[in-house]
Write a protein that holds these residues in place. Structure first.
Motif, PDB file in Angstrom:
ATOM      1  N   ALA A   1       0.829  -1.204   0.000  1.00  0.00           N
ATOM      2  CA  ALA A   1       0.000   0.000   0.000  1.00  0.00           C
ATOM      3  C   ALA A   1       0.864   1.255   0.000  1.00  0.00           C
ATOM      4  O   ALA A   1       1.965   1.259   0.540  1.00  0.00           O
ATOM      5  CB  ALA A   1      -0.899  -0.003   1.240  1.00  0.00           C
ATOM      6  N   MET A   2       0.334   2.297  -0.613  1.00  0.00           N
ATOM      7  CA  MET A   2       0.992   3.602  -0.536  1.00  0.00           C
ATOM      8  C   MET A   2       0.815   4.110   0.888  1.00  0.00           C
ATOM      9  O   MET A   2      -0.288   4.087   1.405  1.00  0.00           O
ATOM     10  CB  MET A   2       0.350   4.561  -1.540  1.00  0.00           C
ATOM     11  CG  MET A   2       1.078   5.861  -1.689  1.00  0.00           C
ATOM     12  SD  MET A   2       2.752   5.601  -2.284  1.00  0.00           S
ATOM     13  CE  MET A   2       3.567   6.970  -1.550  1.00  0.00           C
ATOM     14  N   PRO A   3       1.886   4.546   1.527  1.00  0.00           N
ATOM     15  CA  PRO A   3       1.783   4.985   2.922  1.00  0.00           C
ATOM     16  C   PRO A   3       0.794   6.131   3.108  1.00  0.00           C
ATOM     17  O   PRO A   3       0.765   7.072   2.318  1.00  0.00           O
ATOM     18  CB  PRO A   3       3.199   5.458   3.246  1.00  0.00           C
ATOM     19  CG  PRO A   3       4.073   4.800   2.256  1.00  0.00           C
ATOM     20  CD  PRO A   3       3.250   4.624   1.019  1.00  0.00           C
ATOM     21  N   GLU A   4       0.000   6.039   4.146  1.00  0.00           N
ATOM     22  CA  GLU A   4      -0.963   7.104   4.446  1.00  0.00           C
ATOM     23  C   GLU A   4      -0.264   8.415   4.768  1.00  0.00           C
ATOM     24  O   GLU A   4      -0.840   9.486   4.582  1.00  0.00           O
ATOM     25  CB  GLU A   4      -1.867   6.685   5.607  1.00  0.00           C
ATOM     26  CG  GLU A   4      -2.833   5.599   5.201  1.00  0.00           C
ATOM     27  CD  GLU A   4      -3.851   5.303   6.261  1.00  0.00           C
ATOM     28  OE1 GLU A   4      -4.069   6.145   7.146  1.00  0.00           O
ATOM     29  OE2 GLU A   4      -4.447   4.224   6.181  1.00  0.00           O
TER      30      GLU A   4
ATOM     31  N   VAL B   1       3.883  19.009  -5.326  1.00  0.00           N
ATOM     32  CA  VAL B   1       3.377  19.537  -6.587  1.00  0.00           C
ATOM     33  C   VAL B   1       3.396  18.448  -7.657  1.00  0.00           C
ATOM     34  O   VAL B   1       2.513  18.370  -8.497  1.00  0.00           O
ATOM     35  CB  VAL B   1       4.222  20.750  -7.047  1.00  0.00           C
ATOM     36  CG1 VAL B   1       3.774  21.254  -8.404  1.00  0.00           C
ATOM     37  CG2 VAL B   1       4.155  21.860  -6.016  1.00  0.00           C
ATOM     38  N   LYS B   2       4.418  17.582  -7.629  1.00  0.00           N
ATOM     39  CA  LYS B   2       4.557  16.512  -8.624  1.00  0.00           C
ATOM     40  C   LYS B   2       4.709  15.180  -7.904  1.00  0.00           C
ATOM     41  O   LYS B   2       5.589  15.020  -7.057  1.00  0.00           O
ATOM     42  CB  LYS B   2       5.768  16.765  -9.518  1.00  0.00           C
ATOM     43  CG  LYS B   2       5.640  18.026 -10.338  1.00  0.00           C
ATOM     44  CD  LYS B   2       6.848  18.258 -11.202  1.00  0.00           C
ATOM     45  CE  LYS B   2       6.678  19.555 -11.980  1.00  0.00           C
ATOM     46  NZ  LYS B   2       7.812  19.808 -12.870  1.00  0.00           N
ATOM     47  N   LEU B   3       3.853  14.221  -8.276  1.00  0.00           N
ATOM     48  CA  LEU B   3       3.841  12.900  -7.661  1.00  0.00           C
ATOM     49  C   LEU B   3       3.727  11.851  -8.750  1.00  0.00           C
ATOM     50  O   LEU B   3       2.740  11.818  -9.480  1.00  0.00           O
ATOM     51  CB  LEU B   3       2.663  12.783  -6.685  1.00  0.00           C
ATOM     52  CG  LEU B   3       2.415  11.429  -6.026  1.00  0.00           C
ATOM     53  CD1 LEU B   3       3.607  11.007  -5.179  1.00  0.00           C
ATOM     54  CD2 LEU B   3       1.147  11.486  -5.176  1.00  0.00           C
ATOM     55  N   ASP B   4       4.752  11.010  -8.896  1.00  0.00           N
ATOM     56  CA  ASP B   4       4.736   9.943  -9.897  1.00  0.00           C
ATOM     57  C   ASP B   4       5.105   8.634  -9.205  1.00  0.00           C
ATOM     58  O   ASP B   4       6.238   8.439  -8.783  1.00  0.00           O
ATOM     59  CB  ASP B   4       5.716  10.247 -11.028  1.00  0.00           C
ATOM     60  CG  ASP B   4       5.619   9.252 -12.181  1.00  0.00           C
ATOM     61  OD1 ASP B   4       4.927   8.217 -12.045  1.00  0.00           O
ATOM     62  OD2 ASP B   4       6.256   9.497 -13.221  1.00  0.00           O
ATOM     63  N   LEU B   5       4.128   7.761  -9.109  1.00  0.00           N
ATOM     64  CA  LEU B   5       4.299   6.448  -8.479  1.00  0.00           C
ATOM     65  C   LEU B   5       4.139   5.329  -9.500  1.00  0.00           C
ATOM     66  O   LEU B   5       4.069   4.162  -9.129  1.00  0.00           O
ATOM     67  CB  LEU B   5       3.251   6.272  -7.363  1.00  0.00           C
ATOM     68  CG  LEU B   5       3.175   7.375  -6.326  1.00  0.00           C
ATOM     69  CD1 LEU B   5       1.989   7.160  -5.402  1.00  0.00           C
ATOM     70  CD2 LEU B   5       4.461   7.467  -5.543  1.00  0.00           C
ATOM     71  N   SER B   6       4.076   5.672 -10.780  1.00  0.00           N
ATOM     72  CA  SER B   6       3.752   4.711 -11.835  1.00  0.00           C
ATOM     73  C   SER B   6       4.824   3.635 -12.002  1.00  0.00           C
ATOM     74  O   SER B   6       5.963   3.789 -11.578  1.00  0.00           O
ATOM     75  CB  SER B   6       3.543   5.454 -13.161  1.00  0.00           C
ATOM     76  OG  SER B   6       4.747   6.083 -13.570  1.00  0.00           O
ATOM     77  N   HIS B   7       4.398   2.548 -12.643  1.00  0.00           N
ATOM     78  CA  HIS B   7       5.274   1.425 -12.983  1.00  0.00           C
ATOM     79  C   HIS B   7       5.935   0.811 -11.754  1.00  0.00           C
ATOM     80  O   HIS B   7       7.153   0.621 -11.707  1.00  0.00           O
ATOM     81  CB  HIS B   7       6.314   1.844 -14.031  1.00  0.00           C
ATOM     82  CG  HIS B   7       5.699   2.391 -15.271  1.00  0.00           C
ATOM     83  ND1 HIS B   7       5.072   1.609 -16.214  1.00  0.00           N
ATOM     84  CD2 HIS B   7       5.574   3.666 -15.711  1.00  0.00           C
ATOM     85  CE1 HIS B   7       4.606   2.367 -17.185  1.00  0.00           C
ATOM     86  NE2 HIS B   7       4.891   3.618 -16.906  1.00  0.00           N
ATOM     87  N   ASN B   8       5.132   0.540 -10.749  1.00  0.00           N
ATOM     88  CA  ASN B   8       5.535  -0.179  -9.550  1.00  0.00           C
ATOM     89  C   ASN B   8       4.474  -1.242  -9.287  1.00  0.00           C
ATOM     90  O   ASN B   8       3.575  -1.433 -10.094  1.00  0.00           O
ATOM     91  CB  ASN B   8       5.630   0.792  -8.351  1.00  0.00           C
ATOM     92  CG  ASN B   8       6.919   1.577  -8.349  1.00  0.00           C
ATOM     93  OD1 ASN B   8       7.982   1.045  -8.121  1.00  0.00           O
ATOM     94  ND2 ASN B   8       6.808   2.875  -8.621  1.00  0.00           N
ATOM     95  N   GLY B   9       4.574  -1.889  -8.167  1.00  0.00           N
ATOM     96  CA  GLY B   9       3.601  -2.921  -7.815  1.00  0.00           C
ATOM     97  C   GLY B   9       2.726  -2.527  -6.649  1.00  0.00           C
ATOM     98  O   GLY B   9       2.350  -3.385  -5.853  1.00  0.00           O
ATOM     99  N   PHE B  10       2.429  -1.226  -6.503  1.00  0.00           N
ATOM    100  CA  PHE B  10       1.570  -0.793  -5.403  1.00  0.00           C
ATOM    101  C   PHE B  10       0.212  -1.480  -5.526  1.00  0.00           C
ATOM    102  O   PHE B  10      -0.293  -1.694  -6.632  1.00  0.00           O
ATOM    103  CB  PHE B  10       1.390   0.728  -5.402  1.00  0.00           C
ATOM    104  CG  PHE B  10       2.628   1.481  -5.017  1.00  0.00           C
ATOM    105  CD1 PHE B  10       3.182   1.346  -3.748  1.00  0.00           C
ATOM    106  CD2 PHE B  10       3.248   2.327  -5.918  1.00  0.00           C
ATOM    107  CE1 PHE B  10       4.320   2.042  -3.387  1.00  0.00           C
ATOM    108  CE2 PHE B  10       4.395   3.029  -5.567  1.00  0.00           C
ATOM    109  CZ  PHE B  10       4.928   2.883  -4.299  1.00  0.00           C
TER     110      PHE B  10
END
Length: 154
Positions: free
Chosen positions: A115-118, A127-136
């Motif tokens: 899970a993405m941490p709360e 301002v910029k958040l990129d979490l793509s191409h992972n196994g979240f």
């Protein structure tokens, strides 16, 4: 006090301990930026001692392993980019609790899971958040609604 930038041309990628020798030789307040060191392997907890670190950019640097609890120690961090590496595992739930100044978070193209941490909601300057191409996996945390300044979300 001068800012010190470590560029990939300074650190020989064959020398796995080069970054750690440099980290041992400076005070935590002295090292302000680390950009693209030729890192092979995991980051140690030593990097968490750099309490005034403002920008950590490790792009295609050969980084791997987990990020453990050192990630949550950077109260002055404005940019964290761990792009196109082999970092893996879960990000600690309280990883972003102290990151009130964080504006850029790029974790894409790694092997993060869980899970993405709360605590991401604590990074209110983001301002910029990129979490793509992972196994979240799991639900997207409701704390993302606290991020009112986000312009880029992947």
């Amino acid at each position: 006090m001068e800012d010190m930038t470590l560029m990939s041309r300074i650190i020989n990628p064959v020398e796995q301990d080069a970054l750690y020798r440099i980290l041992d030789s400076v005070s935590p307040e002295e090292l302000i930026f680390i950009e693209n060191p030729a890192l092979i392997g995991s980051l140690s907890g030593k990097i968490g001692n750099l309490i005034r670190l403002r920008r950590l950019v490790l792009t295609e640097s050969g980084g791997s392993g987990g990020v453990s609890n050192w990630i949550g120690e950077f109260a002055y961090l404005e940019q964290l980019t761990l792009l196109r590496n082999r970092f893996s595992g879960e990000i600690p739930m309280d990883a972003f609790r102290n990151m009130k100044k964080l504006k850029i978070l790029y974790l894409s193209e790694n092997a993060f899971q869980g899970a993405m941490p709360e605590s991401i909601g604590s990074a209110t300057a983001l301002v910029k958040l990129d979490l793509s191409h992972n196994g979240f996996s799991g639900k997207i945390t409701e704390n993302l609604t606290c991020l009112k300044k986000v312009e880029l979300l992947k």
